[in-house]
Design a protein around this motif. Structure first.
Motif, short mmCIF file in Angstrom:
data_model
loop_
_atom_site.label_atom_id
_atom_site.label_comp_id
_atom_site.label_asym_id
_atom_site.label_seq_id
_atom_site.Cartn_x
_atom_site.Cartn_y
_atom_site.Cartn_z
N LYS A 169 -18.69 7.25 3.91
CA LYS A 169 -18.67 5.79 3.85
C LYS A 169 -17.34 5.26 3.28
O LYS A 169 -16.80 4.26 3.76
CB LYS A 169 -19.86 5.30 3.01
N ALA A 170 -16.82 5.97 2.28
CA ALA A 170 -15.57 5.52 1.67
C ALA A 170 -14.38 5.72 2.61
O ALA A 170 -13.53 4.83 2.74
CB ALA A 170 -15.34 6.28 0.36
N VAL A 171 -14.33 6.87 3.28
CA VAL A 171 -13.20 7.13 4.18
C VAL A 171 -13.26 6.20 5.39
O VAL A 171 -12.22 5.83 5.95
CB VAL A 171 -13.18 8.62 4.60
N ALA A 172 -14.46 5.80 5.80
CA ALA A 172 -14.56 4.82 6.89
C ALA A 172 -13.82 3.54 6.53
O ALA A 172 -13.18 2.91 7.40
CB ALA A 172 -16.03 4.53 7.19
N ARG A 173 -13.88 3.15 5.26
CA ARG A 173 -13.14 1.97 4.80
C ARG A 173 -11.64 2.24 4.79
O ARG A 173 -10.83 1.38 5.18
CB ARG A 173 -13.61 1.59 3.40
N ASP A 174 -11.25 3.43 4.34
CA ASP A 174 -9.83 3.77 4.28
C ASP A 174 -9.17 3.73 5.66
O ASP A 174 -8.04 3.27 5.82
CB ASP A 174 -9.64 5.18 3.70
N LEU A 175 -9.88 4.26 6.66
CA LEU A 175 -9.27 4.48 7.98
C LEU A 175 -9.66 3.43 9.01
O LEU A 175 -9.15 3.45 10.13
CB LEU A 175 -9.62 5.88 8.49
N GLY A 176 -10.55 2.52 8.64
CA GLY A 176 -10.95 1.46 9.57
C GLY A 176 -9.81 0.65 10.14
O GLY A 176 -9.84 0.31 11.34
N PRO A 177 -8.79 0.31 9.35
CA PRO A 177 -7.68 -0.46 9.91
C PRO A 177 -6.97 0.22 11.09
O PRO A 177 -6.30 -0.45 11.88
CB PRO A 177 -6.73 -0.64 8.72
N LYS A 178 -7.11 1.54 11.20
CA LYS A 178 -6.52 2.27 12.33
C LYS A 178 -7.55 2.53 13.43
O LYS A 178 -7.28 3.28 14.37
CB LYS A 178 -5.94 3.60 11.87
N SER A 179 -8.72 1.91 13.31
CA SER A 179 -9.82 2.11 14.28
C SER A 179 -10.25 3.57 14.36
O SER A 179 -10.74 4.03 15.40
CB SER A 179 -9.43 1.60 15.67
N ILE A 180 -10.05 4.32 13.27
CA ILE A 180 -10.56 5.68 13.18
C ILE A 180 -11.97 5.61 12.62
O ILE A 180 -12.19 5.05 11.55
CB ILE A 180 -9.67 6.55 12.27
N THR A 181 -12.93 6.15 13.35
CA THR A 181 -14.30 6.12 12.89
C THR A 181 -14.63 7.38 12.10
O THR A 181 -14.09 8.46 12.36
CB THR A 181 -15.30 5.98 14.06
N VAL A 182 -15.52 7.23 11.13
CA VAL A 182 -15.89 8.33 10.23
C VAL A 182 -17.40 8.29 10.07
O VAL A 182 -17.96 7.32 9.55
CB VAL A 182 -15.20 8.19 8.85
N ASN A 183 -18.07 9.35 10.52
CA ASN A 183 -19.53 9.38 10.50
C ASN A 183 -20.01 10.76 10.09
O ASN A 183 -19.24 11.74 10.06
CB ASN A 183 -20.08 9.03 11.89
N ILE A 184 -21.31 10.85 9.77
CA ILE A 184 -21.91 12.11 9.38
C ILE A 184 -23.21 12.33 10.15
O ILE A 184 -24.01 11.40 10.31
CB ILE A 184 -22.14 12.18 7.86
N VAL A 185 -23.40 13.54 10.64
CA VAL A 185 -24.59 13.94 11.38
C VAL A 185 -25.40 14.88 10.50
O VAL A 185 -24.86 15.87 9.98
CB VAL A 185 -24.21 14.62 12.71
N HIS A 186 -26.69 14.58 10.34
CA HIS A 186 -27.57 15.39 9.51
C HIS A 186 -28.55 16.18 10.38
O HIS A 186 -29.62 15.67 10.73
CB HIS A 186 -28.38 14.49 8.57
N PRO A 187 -28.23 17.41 10.74
CA PRO A 187 -29.22 18.21 11.47
C PRO A 187 -30.36 18.63 10.54
O PRO A 187 -30.16 18.86 9.34
CB PRO A 187 -28.44 19.44 11.93
N GLY A 188 -31.54 18.72 11.13
CA GLY A 188 -32.64 19.41 10.46
C GLY A 188 -32.65 20.85 10.91
O GLY A 188 -31.61 21.43 11.25
N SER A 189 -33.81 21.45 10.93
CA SER A 189 -33.95 22.86 11.32
C SER A 189 -33.43 23.06 12.74
O SER A 189 -33.91 22.43 13.68
CB SER A 189 -35.41 23.28 11.22
#
Length: 248
Positions: A169-189
């Motif tokens: 969430k924090a890096v999404a704010r850092d890199l948003g001005p460059k339109s770089i998206t930052v997300n996380i995927v949570h797999p289960g089993s």
């Protein structure tokens, strides 16, 4: 090879020689990306995956990098940039899972888990972001155990994956001005050699699911590929859980 959304994009997948990481590398390559993977000990599997991708008409590169070694993580990013000029997509997949009761946890256990599951992600993201053009993608592989912990003995693992949520969430704010998206995927089993769907501990995991079946690694890879593609350009700072409803 079905080249489409990611044609000629440069992708780095850490821990990409096996399991979910290998599935992600295959999927990104099938959509046209040039894929570099890092590996620790699984050189034979890494080489076999590179050969598989190239035989299908893609381009791939394997780089040995111990994710506990910060310099090695930075060197892997540097190797990709030196070869291809940039990184468009970073997938932070490498990680370890160790079950230890909190009364048995040592300082070495903590350092090993955090070094691999957290520090390496921070260092790889920092290094890649310096060479990532506008519109890049950073995707980390977390765990549904960052959101809910139904079994004992996984405090360090849950801690490490939870840390990636705030970082994302924090890096999404850092890199948003460059339109770089930052997300996380949570797999289960997910059915891999580390956690097979027919293993001794599989049934208790299925008992928690709304849909009682393990993920196939390719399903996790499909979600990552969508986040890496053009349709997800407005999606950032977000968690995506793929766990058959375990955390519902």
């Amino acid at each position: 090879m079905d080249v489409s959304n990611l044609k000629d994009r440069i992708a780095l997948v850490t821990g990409g020689a096996r399991g979910i990481g290998a599935a992600i590398a295959r999927r990104l390559a099938s959509e046209g990306a040039i894929v570099a993977i890092t590996y620790g000990q699984s050189q034979a599997k890494a080489d076999a995956l590179v050969a598989e991708i190239e035989q299908a008409g893609g381009k791939a590169l394997a780089i040995r990098a111990d994710n506990r070694d910060g310099e090695a993580v930075g060197a892997a990013v540097k190797a990709v940039v030196e070869r291809y000029g940039r990184i468009d997509i970073l997938v932070n997949n490498a990680g370890i899972y160790e079950a230890t009761a909190i009364t048995e946890v040592t300082a070495d256990d903590f350092d090993r888990t955090v070094d691999i599951n957290v520090k390496a992600v921070v260092l790889a993201t920092s290094a890649a972001a310096r060479h990532m053009p506008d519109g890049g993608r950073i995707i980390s592989v977390g765990s549904n155990l960052a959101q809910r912990v139904p079994f004992p003995g996984i405090s360090l693992y849950a801690l490490s994956k939870s840390a990636l949520v705030g970082f994302t969430k924090a890096v999404a704010r850092d890199l948003g001005p460059k339109s770089i998206t930052v997300n996380i995927v949570h797999p289960g089993s997910t059915n891999t050699d580390m956690n097979p769907q027919d293993g001794a501990h599989a049934d208790p995991q299925r008992d928690l699911m709304a849909i009682p079946r393990f993920n196939d690694a390719s399903e996790v890879a499909g979600l990552v590929a969508w986040l890496a593609g053009p349709d997800a350009r407005g999606v950032t700072g977000t968690e995506f859980t793929i766990d058959g409803g375990t955390n519902a």
